[in-house]
Design a protein around this motif. Structure first.
Motif, PDB file in Angstrom:
ATOM      1  N   ASP A   1      90.239  16.256 129.290  1.00  0.00           N
ATOM      2  CA  ASP A   1      89.517  15.333 130.057  1.00  0.00           C
ATOM      3  C   ASP A   1      89.858  13.932 129.580  1.00  0.00           C
ATOM      4  O   ASP A   1      90.039  13.110 130.389  1.00  0.00           O
ATOM      5  CB  ASP A   1      88.117  15.593 129.894  1.00  0.00           C
ATOM      6  N   LEU A   2      90.016  13.695 128.507  1.00  0.00           N
ATOM      7  CA  LEU A   2      90.186  12.153 127.940  1.00  0.00           C
ATOM      8  C   LEU A   2      91.675  11.913 128.241  1.00  0.00           C
ATOM      9  O   LEU A   2      92.020  10.821 128.700  1.00  0.00           O
ATOM     10  CB  LEU A   2      90.078  12.190 126.240  1.00  0.00           C
ATOM     11  N   ALA A   3      92.596  12.772 128.163  1.00  0.00           N
ATOM     12  CA  ALA A   3      93.934  12.763 128.616  1.00  0.00           C
ATOM     13  C   ALA A   3      94.124  12.234 130.053  1.00  0.00           C
ATOM     14  O   ALA A   3      94.947  11.578 130.409  1.00  0.00           O
ATOM     15  CB  ALA A   3      95.139  13.730 128.157  1.00  0.00           C
ATOM     16  N   ILE A   4      93.396  12.952 130.741  1.00  0.00           N
ATOM     17  CA  ILE A   4      93.441  12.602 132.198  1.00  0.00           C
ATOM     18  C   ILE A   4      92.882  11.384 132.525  1.00  0.00           C
ATOM     19  O   ILE A   4      93.255  10.794 133.573  1.00  0.00           O
ATOM     20  CB  ILE A   4      92.774  13.943 133.021  1.00  0.00           C
ATOM     21  N   ALA A   5      91.589  11.201 131.806  1.00  0.00           N
ATOM     22  CA  ALA A   5      90.952   9.878 132.091  1.00  0.00           C
ATOM     23  C   ALA A   5      92.319   8.791 131.726  1.00  0.00           C
ATOM     24  O   ALA A   5      92.202   7.553 132.554  1.00  0.00           O
ATOM     25  CB  ALA A   5      89.904   9.688 131.354  1.00  0.00           C
ATOM     26  N   ALA A   6      92.900   8.863 130.711  1.00  0.00           N
ATOM     27  CA  ALA A   6      93.845   7.841 130.224  1.00  0.00           C
ATOM     28  C   ALA A   6      94.936   7.783 131.407  1.00  0.00           C
ATOM     29  O   ALA A   6      95.509   6.654 131.592  1.00  0.00           O
ATOM     30  CB  ALA A   6      94.384   8.451 129.049  1.00  0.00           C
ATOM     31  N   ILE A   7      95.547   8.907 131.914  1.00  0.00           N
ATOM     32  CA  ILE A   7      96.373   8.845 133.085  1.00  0.00           C
ATOM     33  C   ILE A   7      95.755   7.835 134.271  1.00  0.00           C
ATOM     34  O   ILE A   7      96.466   7.215 134.812  1.00  0.00           O
ATOM     35  CB  ILE A   7      96.637  10.333 133.551  1.00  0.00           C
ATOM     36  N   GLU A   8      94.542   8.338 134.472  1.00  0.00           N
ATOM     37  CA  GLU A   8      93.769   7.751 135.730  1.00  0.00           C
ATOM     38  C   GLU A   8      93.893   6.069 135.304  1.00  0.00           C
ATOM     39  O   GLU A   8      93.980   5.272 136.285  1.00  0.00           O
ATOM     40  CB  GLU A   8      92.285   8.098 135.727  1.00  0.00           C
ATOM     41  N   LYS A   9      93.477   5.569 134.001  1.00  0.00           N
ATOM     42  CA  LYS A   9      93.171   4.270 133.779  1.00  0.00           C
ATOM     43  C   LYS A   9      94.801   3.635 133.992  1.00  0.00           C
ATOM     44  O   LYS A   9      94.789   2.578 134.495  1.00  0.00           O
ATOM     45  CB  LYS A   9      92.812   4.093 132.457  1.00  0.00           C
ATOM     46  N   ILE A  10      95.722   4.420 133.528  1.00  0.00           N
ATOM     47  CA  ILE A  10      96.986   3.622 133.586  1.00  0.00           C
ATOM     48  C   ILE A  10      97.602   3.334 135.156  1.00  0.00           C
ATOM     49  O   ILE A  10      98.091   2.410 135.600  1.00  0.00           O
ATOM     50  CB  ILE A  10      98.172   4.682 132.849  1.00  0.00           C
ATOM     51  N   ALA A  11      97.041   4.554 135.845  1.00  0.00           N
ATOM     52  CA  ALA A  11      96.991   4.408 137.390  1.00  0.00           C
ATOM     53  C   ALA A  11      96.425   3.361 138.008  1.00  0.00           C
ATOM     54  O   ALA A  11      96.432   3.226 139.435  1.00  0.00           O
ATOM     55  CB  ALA A  11      96.896   5.698 138.226  1.00  0.00           C
ATOM     56  N   GLY A  12      95.548   2.805 137.451  1.00  0.00           N
ATOM     57  CA  GLY A  12      94.715   1.841 137.999  1.00  0.00           C
ATOM     58  C   GLY A  12      93.181   1.860 138.067  1.00  0.00           C
ATOM     59  O   GLY A  12      92.496   1.138 138.894  1.00  0.00           O
ATOM     60  N   LYS A  13      92.736   3.101 137.937  1.00  0.00           N
ATOM     61  CA  LYS A  13      91.250   3.293 138.021  1.00  0.00           C
ATOM     62  C   LYS A  13      90.502   2.819 137.054  1.00  0.00           C
ATOM     63  O   LYS A  13      91.005   3.092 135.780  1.00  0.00           O
ATOM     64  CB  LYS A  13      91.259   4.982 138.407  1.00  0.00           C
ATOM     65  N   PRO A  14      89.226   2.569 137.255  1.00  0.00           N
ATOM     66  CA  PRO A  14      88.471   2.122 136.101  1.00  0.00           C
ATOM     67  C   PRO A  14      87.836   3.117 135.319  1.00  0.00           C
ATOM     68  O   PRO A  14      87.065   4.081 136.159  1.00  0.00           O
ATOM     69  CB  PRO A  14      87.306   1.369 136.988  1.00  0.00           C
ATOM     70  N   ARG A  15      87.876   3.240 134.214  1.00  0.00           N
ATOM     71  CA  ARG A  15      87.624   4.603 133.348  1.00  0.00           C
ATOM     72  C   ARG A  15      87.201   3.889 132.021  1.00  0.00           C
ATOM     73  O   ARG A  15      87.866   3.112 131.388  1.00  0.00           O
ATOM     74  CB  ARG A  15      88.845   5.559 133.175  1.00  0.00           C
ATOM     75  N   ASP A  16      85.910   4.233 131.622  1.00  0.00           N
ATOM     76  CA  ASP A  16      85.487   4.066 130.288  1.00  0.00           C
ATOM     77  C   ASP A  16      85.910   5.061 129.178  1.00  0.00           C
ATOM     78  O   ASP A  16      85.239   5.943 129.117  1.00  0.00           O
ATOM     79  CB  ASP A  16      83.998   3.961 130.400  1.00  0.00           C
ATOM     80  N   LEU A  17      86.763   4.771 128.843  1.00  0.00           N
ATOM     81  CA  LEU A  17      87.480   5.865 127.830  1.00  0.00           C
ATOM     82  C   LEU A  17      86.671   5.836 126.408  1.00  0.00           C
ATOM     83  O   LEU A  17      86.930   7.084 125.939  1.00  0.00           O
ATOM     84  CB  LEU A  17      89.134   5.492 127.511  1.00  0.00           C
ATOM     85  N   GLU A  18      86.282   4.995 125.913  1.00  0.00           N
ATOM     86  CA  GLU A  18      85.578   4.868 124.790  1.00  0.00           C
ATOM     87  C   GLU A  18      84.340   5.849 124.920  1.00  0.00           C
ATOM     88  O   GLU A  18      84.179   6.930 124.242  1.00  0.00           O
ATOM     89  CB  GLU A  18      84.997   3.655 124.374  1.00  0.00           C
ATOM     90  N   SER A  19      83.426   5.744 126.188  1.00  0.00           N
ATOM     91  CA  SER A  19      82.784   6.672 126.352  1.00  0.00           C
ATOM     92  C   SER A  19      83.041   8.174 126.641  1.00  0.00           C
ATOM     93  O   SER A  19      82.347   9.178 125.911  1.00  0.00           O
ATOM     94  CB  SER A  19      82.034   6.436 127.759  1.00  0.00           C
ATOM     95  N   ILE A  20      83.877   8.530 127.288  1.00  0.00           N
ATOM     96  CA  ILE A  20      84.674   9.746 127.277  1.00  0.00           C
ATOM     97  C   ILE A  20      85.193  10.388 125.888  1.00  0.00           C
ATOM     98  O   ILE A  20      84.875  11.609 125.559  1.00  0.00           O
ATOM     99  CB  ILE A  20      85.813   9.809 128.409  1.00  0.00           C
ATOM    100  N   MET A  21      85.655   9.433 125.213  1.00  0.00           N
ATOM    101  CA  MET A  21      86.072   9.712 123.632  1.00  0.00           C
ATOM    102  C   MET A  21      84.776  10.313 123.078  1.00  0.00           C
ATOM    103  O   MET A  21      84.824  11.275 122.269  1.00  0.00           O
ATOM    104  CB  MET A  21      86.906   8.666 123.054  1.00  0.00           C
ATOM    105  N   ARG A  22      83.798   9.643 123.111  1.00  0.00           N
ATOM    106  CA  ARG A  22      82.669   9.979 122.421  1.00  0.00           C
ATOM    107  C   ARG A  22      81.968  11.436 122.732  1.00  0.00           C
ATOM    108  O   ARG A  22      81.488  11.972 122.245  1.00  0.00           O
ATOM    109  CB  ARG A  22      81.319   8.912 122.606  1.00  0.00           C
ATOM    110  N   GLU A  23      82.170  11.556 124.199  1.00  0.00           N
ATOM    111  CA  GLU A  23      81.928  12.821 124.730  1.00  0.00           C
ATOM    112  C   GLU A  23      82.794  13.984 124.244  1.00  0.00           C
ATOM    113  O   GLU A  23      82.252  15.201 123.757  1.00  0.00           O
ATOM    114  CB  GLU A  23      81.745  12.837 126.220  1.00  0.00           C
TER     115      GLU A  23
END
Length: 327
Positions: A296-318
């Motif tokens: 899920d974190l890796a996919i969120a990173a892909i999404e952020k690179i693609a320009g989508k707003p993603r709080d990666l720190e919050s997902i990492m804590r999860e």
């Protein structure tokens, strides 16, 4: 029984078992000529409702395209065009020429494959050794690089060397003998233990070895090519690392603080230091396989690179809460 007889029996067993492994894990991809040799890949066309740009997945040492496919295909199959590649000499890809001894040559082969598949630009996702290939791809093919996601990458010079069997398999004369006699039966006995080591301290997902078709690497030719890759990596990254500062594509590095395969303090922090447009996610209690343990974190990173707003720190804590040791 003499040494020659034992060697002959080991050779015969290795060839027989290699054929059985190939039968058990047949090619699920397609071979494409990229200029003198054929690369194997699994190309998933752009779905009708795609919300992400094309994605190219590069596996690590001892792997093949089924490794990232097993982690990312299902959650992303309705979202993006995807290309899963067997690096030269891995899985069902042919080895090609001596240029494919290095991540730079392998990156060139992937670029040629992308052109054949009609993929002009993509986010490049590299795990472990695939991280060095991804960095080389961005360095030598910046026009084809939308962004980078590094998962437990091996990209920087490190102290010491590699495991003895990589050096042995890379030795002239003795190496091919080792690959064709001892490596396969010995490797079969170590597969499960090796998977535990790679995932530690996280559990190995049920059925992982079969899902990722890991036994393919034990076939003599694959074993030798994999060993050559690993044995030559240190010399290569010593030359390549000073040029990483030229990479301007956005990059996200995901690494675990409990990785026993690569030295995350050197490689992942090194990428954060060297790449001018990068972000590092340092995950507690994560081993060498964020692709499976923190998908899920890796996919969120892909999404952020693609320009989508993603709080990666919050997902990492999860993720950290999910994989924390149970008291």
């Amino acid at each position: 029984m003499g040494v020659a007889t034992l060697a002959a029996l080991a050779y015969a067993f290795s060839r027989w078992e290699a054929a059985r492994i190939a039968s058990r894990y047949p090619n699920t991809g397609e071979l494409t000529d990229v200029g003198g040799f054929r690369m194997n890949s699994l190309h998933w066309p752009e779905p009708a409702e795609a919300d992400l740009p094309p994605l190219v997945f590069i596996h690590g040492a001892s792997g093949n395209l089924r490794d990232p496919w097993g982690a990312f295909f299902e959650p992303l199959k309705d979202r993006a065009e995807m290309l899963f590649v067997d690096r030269p000499g891995h899985g069902y890809s042919e080895r090609g020429g001596p240029e494919n001894l290095t991540p730079a040559g392998q990156a060139d082969a992937i670029a040629a494959l992308m052109r054949k598949k009609g993929i002009a630009r993509a986010i490049i996702i590299g795990h472990s050794f695939g991280g060095a290939t991804a960095a080389s791809f961005a360095l030598f093919h910046p026009d084809m690089t939308l962004g980078l996601v590094f998962l437990s990458p091996a990209t920087h010079p490190w102290p010491g060397g590699v495991d003895w069997y990589y050096d042995l398999a890379n030795t002239p004369v003795i190496g091919p003998i080792f690959c064709n006699t001892v490596a396969l039966p010995a490797g079969l006995m170590q597969l499960s233990k090796g998977a535990v080591h790679v995932f530690a301290p996280n559990p190995v997902p049920k059925g992982y070895l079969d899902r990722a078709a890991i036994p393919l690497v034990l076939r003599p030719d694959n074993f030798c090519d994999n060993a050559r890759d690993v044995a030559n990596l240190l010399a290569y990254v010593k030359e390549a690392q000073p040029r990483y500062k030229e990479i301007t594509a956005p990059a996200i590095v995901i690494t675990g603080d409990s990785d026993d395969i690569v030295l995350e303090e050197i490689h992942s922090r090194g990428l954060k230091r060297d790449l001018p447009n990068s972000e590092l996610l340092w995950v507690r209690n994560l081993g060498h396989k964020p692709d499976y343990i923190a998908t899920d974190l890796a996919i969120a990173a892909i999404e952020k690179i693609a320009g989508k707003p993603r709080d990666l720190e919050s997902i990492m804590r999860e993720v950290e809460a999910r994989i924390a040791p149970k008291s």
